[in-house]
Design an enzyme around this catalytic site. Structure first.
Site, PDB file in Angstrom:
ATOM      1  N   ARG A  27       0.861  -1.181   0.000  1.00 60.69           N
ATOM      2  CA  ARG A  27       0.000   0.000   0.000  1.00 60.69           C
ATOM      3  C   ARG A  27       0.900   1.236   0.000  1.00 60.69           C
ATOM      4  NH1 ARG A  27      -3.415  -2.855  -1.490  1.00 60.69           N
ATOM      5  NH2 ARG A  27      -5.502  -3.223  -0.635  1.00 60.69           N
TER       6      ARG A  27
ATOM      7  N   GLU B 204      -3.125   7.612  -4.407  1.00 64.52           N
ATOM      8  CA  GLU B 204      -3.620   7.100  -5.688  1.00 64.52           C
ATOM      9  C   GLU B 204      -5.124   7.299  -5.836  1.00 64.52           C
ATOM     10  OE1 GLU B 204      -2.043   2.975  -4.973  1.00 64.52           O
ATOM     11  OE2 GLU B 204      -4.098   2.358  -5.399  1.00 64.52           O
TER      12      GLU B 204
ATOM     13  N   HIS C  25      -0.970   0.310  -9.872  1.00 63.63           N
ATOM     14  CA  HIS C  25      -1.606  -0.648  -8.960  1.00 63.63           C
ATOM     15  C   HIS C  25      -2.226  -1.836  -9.720  1.00 63.63           C
ATOM     16  CE1 HIS C  25      -3.608  -1.009  -4.734  1.00 63.63           C
ATOM     17  NE2 HIS C  25      -3.230  -2.190  -5.210  1.00 63.63           N
TER      18      HIS C  25
HETATM   19  C1  GLV Z   1      -4.694  -5.235  -3.904  1.00 63.80           C
HETATM   20  O1  GLV Z   1      -3.989  -4.301  -3.701  1.00 63.80           O
HETATM   21  C2  GLV Z   1      -5.292  -6.035  -2.889  1.00 63.80           C
HETATM   22  O2  GLV Z   1      -5.194  -5.697  -1.702  1.00 63.80           O
HETATM   23  O3  GLV Z   1      -5.912  -7.043  -3.240  1.00 63.80           O
END
Ligand code: GLV
Length: 317
Positions: free
Chosen positions: A234, A263, A281
């Site tokens: 994250r 983001e 991401h």
């Molecule tokens: C993606 O970032 C997730 O947490 O699945």
């Protein structure tokens, strides 16, 4: 038959568990984010909700749902920092996520960033695309080796272990650190020691108050000047301004980021920072994995609504 809000469009077949259980799916025809007010209004009229990590399910949304008949929220992601889990549990609303099904796909992406950032391939490709390549050069685009390097994993859950498995094929030494001694080879007791000893550091901890800006100026200063930082967890785990400063100062060799503090808004300084690979991401973004994630989230909702305990239930914080 229950009503289940599915906040965004999922991959084909993703909602099959809901359909097979005969539930009514509430979804908007356009695949756009619901506003906070829309989320609250919809939550108040549904028994279950399947949401994305981009939906903020805060106490207000949960209270609105509780005032209606909301019993379960399933995040189509393994991380669930977008949901106020404590508030959900206090209101008797179950929370589910999607562990396991995205492990290999996300580990592949972490390895992509390990390779790209360590070999500085984004900068090399940019030179090529922008007409700066003057031909094969003995002293140009020199980067660092991945094979034989020491990989430091912060966190040692499923995804970190899958990255470690891939690292073994690259003849890497693998270290890991977690809050509790894993008793496994490669365990180091502190993040600081791991940062000092690693050539490549990859982050695999959830975002929480204790991991916010876990990697800041002081931590970057501990890393080798030849080291690389990779973040597929994250964004807010890394202090991006401190990272940009470290890259400009040559305090570390490079970075590979799939996640960002604000983001989808990007810190403009990151775009201009040297030796950094940036991805939007996409850690779990393959068709098969996204479909498995969608089905697991929907199955969690079905289980709760059927009075069963789902395998993917999030425990109380
Ligand atoms: C993606 O970032 C997730 O947490 O699945």
């Amino acid at each position: 038959m229950a009503r289940v809000l599915v906040t965004r469009h999922l991959t084909e077949g993703g909602t099959d568990p809901l359909l097979h259980a005969g539930h009514e799916i509430v979804a908007s025809p356009e695949d756009i984010a619901l506003t906070d007010d829309e989320l609250k209004a919809q939550a108040a009229e549904c028994d279950g909700m399947v949401c994305l990590l981009t939906d903020r399910i805060d106490e207000d949304v949960l209270r609105a749902g509780h005032a209606g008949r909301l019993r379960v929220v399933a995040n189509t992601a393994v991380g669930y920092d977008n949901i106020d889990v404590a508030a959900a549990h206090a209101l008797g609303i179950s929370v589910c996520n999607t562990p396991g099904v995205l492990t290999a796909t996300t580990a592949d992406l972490a390895f992509l960033l390990i390779l790209a950032a360590t070999r500085s391939s984004s900068g090399a490709e940019t030179d090529l695309r922008q007409g700066r390549w003057r031909g094969w050069g003995f002293n140009t685009h020199l980067a660092r080796d991945v094979h034989g390097a020491t990989l430091g994993l912060v966190g040692y859950g499923r995804i970190a272990q899958a990255v470690a498995h891939r690292a073994a094929a690259f003849d890497m030494e693998v270290l890991h650190t977690t809050r509790h001694d894993t008793g496994q080879p490669g365990f180091v007791p502190t993040v600081d020691e791991l940062l000092q000893r690693s050539d490549i550091v990859s982050l695999h901890v959830p975002l929480s108050e204790s991991t916010f800006h876990l990697i800041g100026a002081a931590e970057l200063a501990l890393m080798k000047s030849t080291a690389v930082l990779v973040n597929t967890a994250r964004g807010p785990i890394v202090d991006e301004d401190a990272l940009v400063d470290a890259l400009h100062a040559g305090m570390i060799h490079g970075a590979g980021l799939d996640v960002f503090e604000g983001e989808p808004t990007l810190n403009p300084r990151l775009l201009d920072a040297p030796r950094v690979t940036l991805l939007p991401h996409i850690g779990s973004a393959t068709i098969d994995t996204r479909t498995r994630m969608a089905r697991l989230a929907c199955q969690g909702v079905c289980d709760v609504l059927a009075g069963k305990t789902p395998a993917n239930l999030v425990a109380s914080p």
